[in-house]
Design an enzyme around this catalytic site. Structure first.
Site, PDB file in Angstrom:
ATOM      1  N   SER A 196     -15.568  -4.160  -9.443  1.00  0.00           N
ATOM      2  CA  SER A 196     -16.726  -3.588  -8.750  1.00  0.00           C
ATOM      3  C   SER A 196     -17.968  -3.902  -9.552  1.00  0.00           C
ATOM      4  O   SER A 196     -17.894  -4.123 -10.771  1.00  0.00           O
ATOM      5  CB  SER A 196     -16.574  -2.067  -8.629  1.00  0.00           C
ATOM      6  OG  SER A 196     -17.786  -1.473  -8.200  1.00  0.00           O
TER       7      SER A 196
ATOM      8  N   TYR B 253     -14.668   5.920 -12.435  1.00  0.00           N
ATOM      9  CA  TYR B 253     -14.673   4.645 -11.703  1.00  0.00           C
ATOM     10  C   TYR B 253     -15.320   3.558 -12.564  1.00  0.00           C
ATOM     11  O   TYR B 253     -14.816   2.441 -12.654  1.00  0.00           O
ATOM     12  CB  TYR B 253     -15.445   4.850 -10.396  1.00  0.00           C
ATOM     13  CG  TYR B 253     -15.349   3.722  -9.398  1.00  0.00           C
ATOM     14  CD1 TYR B 253     -14.172   3.499  -8.677  1.00  0.00           C
ATOM     15  CD2 TYR B 253     -16.443   2.899  -9.133  1.00  0.00           C
ATOM     16  CE1 TYR B 253     -14.095   2.480  -7.741  1.00  0.00           C
ATOM     17  CE2 TYR B 253     -16.378   1.874  -8.198  1.00  0.00           C
ATOM     18  CZ  TYR B 253     -15.203   1.673  -7.499  1.00  0.00           C
ATOM     19  OH  TYR B 253     -15.121   0.664  -6.566  1.00  0.00           O
TER      20      TYR B 253
ATOM     21  N   ASP C  19       3.043   2.103  -4.819  1.00  0.00           N
ATOM     22  CA  ASP C  19       2.054   2.883  -5.554  1.00  0.00           C
ATOM     23  C   ASP C  19       1.779   2.074  -6.814  1.00  0.00           C
ATOM     24  O   ASP C  19       2.655   1.931  -7.678  1.00  0.00           O
ATOM     25  CB  ASP C  19       2.615   4.268  -5.907  1.00  0.00           C
ATOM     26  CG  ASP C  19       1.620   5.107  -6.691  1.00  0.00           C
ATOM     27  OD1 ASP C  19       0.678   4.528  -7.275  1.00  0.00           O
ATOM     28  OD2 ASP C  19       1.783   6.338  -6.723  1.00  0.00           O
ATOM     29  N   VAL C  20       0.565   1.537  -6.945  1.00  0.00           N
ATOM     30  CA  VAL C  20       0.284   0.580  -8.026  1.00  0.00           C
ATOM     31  C   VAL C  20       0.343   1.213  -9.414  1.00  0.00           C
ATOM     32  O   VAL C  20       0.353   0.499 -10.412  1.00  0.00           O
ATOM     33  CB  VAL C  20      -1.098  -0.114  -7.840  1.00  0.00           C
ATOM     34  CG1 VAL C  20      -1.116  -0.999  -6.611  1.00  0.00           C
ATOM     35  CG2 VAL C  20      -2.249   0.890  -7.846  1.00  0.00           C
TER      36      VAL C  20
ATOM     37  N   ASN D 208      -6.092  -5.206  -5.532  1.00  0.00           N
ATOM     38  CA  ASN D 208      -7.267  -4.706  -4.823  1.00  0.00           C
ATOM     39  C   ASN D 208      -7.237  -3.200  -4.596  1.00  0.00           C
ATOM     40  O   ASN D 208      -8.244  -2.608  -4.225  1.00  0.00           O
ATOM     41  CB  ASN D 208      -7.320  -5.488  -3.488  1.00  0.00           C
ATOM     42  CG  ASN D 208      -8.258  -4.907  -2.483  1.00  0.00           C
ATOM     43  OD1 ASN D 208      -9.471  -5.037  -2.616  1.00  0.00           O
ATOM     44  ND2 ASN D 208      -7.716  -4.231  -1.466  1.00  0.00           N
TER      45      ASN D 208
ATOM     46  N   LYS E  25     -13.288   0.293 -13.791  1.00  0.00           N
ATOM     47  CA  LYS E  25     -13.682  -1.036 -13.304  1.00  0.00           C
ATOM     48  C   LYS E  25     -14.169  -1.920 -14.457  1.00  0.00           C
ATOM     49  O   LYS E  25     -13.900  -3.124 -14.467  1.00  0.00           O
ATOM     50  CB  LYS E  25     -14.752  -0.908 -12.212  1.00  0.00           C
ATOM     51  CG  LYS E  25     -14.254  -0.216 -10.934  1.00  0.00           C
ATOM     52  CD  LYS E  25     -13.133  -0.997 -10.257  1.00  0.00           C
ATOM     53  CE  LYS E  25     -12.774  -0.450  -8.886  1.00  0.00           C
ATOM     54  NZ  LYS E  25     -11.688  -1.217  -8.238  1.00  0.00           N
TER      55      LYS E  25
ATOM     56  N   ASP F  92       0.863  -1.198   0.000  1.00  0.00           N
ATOM     57  CA  ASP F  92       0.000   0.000   0.000  1.00  0.00           C
ATOM     58  C   ASP F  92       0.891   1.236   0.000  1.00  0.00           C
ATOM     59  O   ASP F  92       2.119   1.133   0.108  1.00  0.00           O
ATOM     60  CB  ASP F  92      -0.918  -0.019   1.241  1.00  0.00           C
ATOM     61  CG  ASP F  92      -2.262   0.674   0.990  1.00  0.00           C
ATOM     62  OD1 ASP F  92      -2.247   1.820   0.481  1.00  0.00           O
ATOM     63  OD2 ASP F  92      -3.306   0.083   1.304  1.00  0.00           O
TER      64      ASP F  92
HETATM   65  N1  LIG Z   1     -16.233  -0.620  -0.497  1.00  0.00           N
HETATM   66  C1  LIG Z   1     -16.974  -0.686  -1.580  1.00  0.00           C
HETATM   67  O1  LIG Z   1     -18.156  -0.305  -1.583  1.00  0.00           O
HETATM   68  C2  LIG Z   1     -16.414  -1.282  -2.836  1.00  0.00           C
HETATM   69  C3  LIG Z   1     -17.303  -1.857  -3.752  1.00  0.00           C
HETATM   70  C4  LIG Z   1     -16.790  -2.406  -4.924  1.00  0.00           C
HETATM   71  C5  LIG Z   1     -15.433  -2.403  -5.161  1.00  0.00           C
HETATM   72  N2  LIG Z   1     -14.592  -1.829  -4.249  1.00  0.00           N
HETATM   73  C6  LIG Z   1     -13.158  -1.861  -4.545  1.00  0.00           C
HETATM   74  O2  LIG Z   1     -12.503  -2.601  -3.542  1.00  0.00           O
HETATM   75  C7  LIG Z   1     -11.136  -2.229  -3.479  1.00  0.00           C
HETATM   76  C8  LIG Z   1     -10.713  -2.024  -2.034  1.00  0.00           C
HETATM   77  O3  LIG Z   1     -11.431  -0.913  -1.536  1.00  0.00           O
HETATM   78  P1  LIG Z   1     -11.940  -0.791  -0.033  1.00  0.00           P
HETATM   79  O4  LIG Z   1     -13.413  -0.815  -0.093  1.00  0.00           O
HETATM   80  O5  LIG Z   1     -11.226  -1.725   0.853  1.00  0.00           O
HETATM   81  O6  LIG Z   1     -11.563   0.746   0.240  1.00  0.00           O
HETATM   82  P2  LIG Z   1     -10.404   1.385   1.121  1.00  0.00           P
HETATM   83  O7  LIG Z   1     -10.418   2.828   0.769  1.00  0.00           O
HETATM   84  O8  LIG Z   1     -10.586   0.983   2.538  1.00  0.00           O
HETATM   85  O9  LIG Z   1      -9.069   0.677   0.571  1.00  0.00           O
HETATM   86  C9  LIG Z   1      -8.423   1.055  -0.611  1.00  0.00           C
HETATM   87  C10 LIG Z   1      -6.923   0.918  -0.382  1.00  0.00           C
HETATM   88  O10 LIG Z   1      -6.240   1.223  -1.619  1.00  0.00           O
HETATM   89  C11 LIG Z   1      -5.078   1.963  -1.282  1.00  0.00           C
HETATM   90  N3  LIG Z   1      -4.589   2.734  -2.430  1.00  0.00           N
HETATM   91  C12 LIG Z   1      -5.128   3.842  -2.992  1.00  0.00           C
HETATM   92  N4  LIG Z   1      -4.346   4.287  -3.982  1.00  0.00           N
HETATM   93  C13 LIG Z   1      -3.289   3.431  -4.054  1.00  0.00           C
HETATM   94  C14 LIG Z   1      -2.139   3.366  -4.885  1.00  0.00           C
HETATM   95  N5  LIG Z   1      -1.907   4.274  -5.848  1.00  0.00           N
HETATM   96  N6  LIG Z   1      -1.253   2.351  -4.695  1.00  0.00           N
HETATM   97  C15 LIG Z   1      -1.466   1.438  -3.723  1.00  0.00           C
HETATM   98  N7  LIG Z   1      -2.534   1.454  -2.905  1.00  0.00           N
HETATM   99  C16 LIG Z   1      -3.440   2.440  -3.069  1.00  0.00           C
HETATM  100  C17 LIG Z   1      -5.532   2.863  -0.139  1.00  0.00           C
HETATM  101  O11 LIG Z   1      -4.418   3.382   0.573  1.00  0.00           O
HETATM  102  C18 LIG Z   1      -6.397   1.911   0.661  1.00  0.00           C
HETATM  103  O12 LIG Z   1      -5.646   1.220   1.647  1.00  0.00           O
HETATM  104  C19 LIG Z   1     -11.005  -0.993  -4.369  1.00  0.00           C
HETATM  105  O13 LIG Z   1     -10.471  -1.373  -5.619  1.00  0.00           O
HETATM  106  C20 LIG Z   1     -12.442  -0.526  -4.531  1.00  0.00           C
HETATM  107  O14 LIG Z   1     -12.639   0.198  -5.709  1.00  0.00           O
HETATM  108  C21 LIG Z   1     -15.048  -1.282  -3.092  1.00  0.00           C
END
Ligand SMILES: NC(=O)c1ccc[n+]([C@@H]2O[C@H](COP(=O)([O-])OP(=O)(O)OC[C@H]3O[C@@H](n4cnc5c(N)ncnc54)[C@H](O)[C@@H]3O)[C@@H](O)[C@H]2O)c1
Length: 265
Positions: A140, A153, A61-62, A88, A157, A40
């Site tokens: 997503s 987004y 940083d991905v 993720n 996705k 992360d």
């Molecule tokens: N929570 C929801 O409703 C939901 C629904 C569908 C999909 N998602 C997807 O699930 C995944 C995880 O999200 P989450 O819900 O745990 O949210 P979250 O915000 O808790 O976690 C996202 C993580 O990604 C990290 N991140 C952001 N930019 C980054 C980068 N450039 N390099 C490395 N890490 C980075 C953040 O620091 C964070 O720890 C995401 O891809 C999100 O789009 C979430």
């Protein structure tokens, strides 16, 4: 998906690993004796998450292709192998619909789409060296059912789902299974700006652990190229993509795509 558990001692990398889904997944995998590395952005908070869970942490940083490769190399150097890459990391757009915010658009696509492409490319040789493995992409529901309030987004996705489907046969031929998880809204930090609307509408949201269960299951049980919808009260179900009409030959028959374009199907 059927229920299998990963082999104890196997090694998993989770990008965006300090967030809601990443934490829940790491706890599950750790409890199944998997060696987990969370990757992360660098912050004391993100490092603390890994420390509290008792798992590894790598700065990543991905959006940086070379950094993805360096993290995979570091995981292999420390643990000797990589068996699963959970791609993720993700962010949402701000939901502003008045005019295109170019910077925000590029940032969302860089993380949510390019991060998945780079992560897969980086993990692929290591997964091959391990004798095969899995890539599980957190896409997503927005990748299947676009959100009018977040075009960036939705594009990113949907692109991630298309990438998974496109590369799946190629990776399958190398012993690697790639699949996508497509959750509806779930209770993590990413929905903080929307939380009050869900509460007011009495709209059910997933727990992070429900999504983590589907992610873990995809590692061992997914079909190559499958996209699993995860919704409250539904569980994880494969999305059925409709085919497209085939081209017709001059004789009016369905044309066959040249085999050179089909990859290792
Ligand atoms: N929570 C929801 O409703 C939901 C629904 C569908 C999909 N998602 C997807 O699930 C995944 C995880 O999200 P989450 O819900 O745990 O949210 P979250 O915000 O808790 O976690 C996202 C993580 O990604 C990290 N991140 C952001 N930019 C980054 C980068 N450039 N390099 C490395 N890490 C980075 C953040 O620091 C964070 O720890 C995401 O891809 C999100 O789009 C979430």
């Amino acid at each position: 998906m059927s229920e299998h558990t990963p082999r104890p001692g196997s090694v998993a990398l989770v990008t965006g690993g300090s967030g809601g889904f990443g934490r829940a997944l790491a706890a599950r995998l750790r409890d199944a004796d998997v060696r987990v590395v969370l990757a992360d952005l660098d912050s004391p908070r993100n490092r603390a998450v890994a420390e509290e869970l008792g798992v590894g942490f790598a700065v990543l940083d991905v959006t940086d292709h070379a950094a993805n490769q360096a993290v995979v190399a570091a995981v292999e150097a420390e643990h000797g192998r990589l068996d699963a890459a959970f791609l993720n990391a993700g962010i949402a757009g701000s939901g502003t619909t008045d005019a295109l915010d170019v910077e925000e658009y590029l940032r969302v696509v860089a993380i949510d789409l390019h991060g998945v492409v780079y992560g897969t490319d980086a993990a692929r040789p290591a997964l091959r060296r391990a004798g095969g493995g899995s890539v599980v992409v957190t896409a997503s529901l927005a990748g299947l059912s676009p959100m009018p309030t977040d075009q960036a987004y939705s594009v990113a996705k949907a692109g991630a789902v298309a990438f998974v489907r496109s590369i799946a046969p190629v990776l399958h031929a190398e012993g690697i299974t790639i699949s996508a998880i497509c959750p509806g809204f779930a209770d993590t930090a990413i929905i903080d700006p929307l939380r009050e609307h869900f509460a007011a509408a009495d709209f059910p949201v997933l727990t992070a652990d429900e999504v983590a269960a589907a992610m873990a299951q995809a590692w061992t049980s997914a079909d190559p190229g499958a996209a699993y919808v995860v919704q409250p009260g539904v569980g994880a179900v494969p999305y059925r993509f409709k085919g497209v009409p085939a081209a017709k030959t001059t004789a009016g028959e369905s044309a066959r795509i040249p085999t050179q374009l089909m990859g290792p199907l």
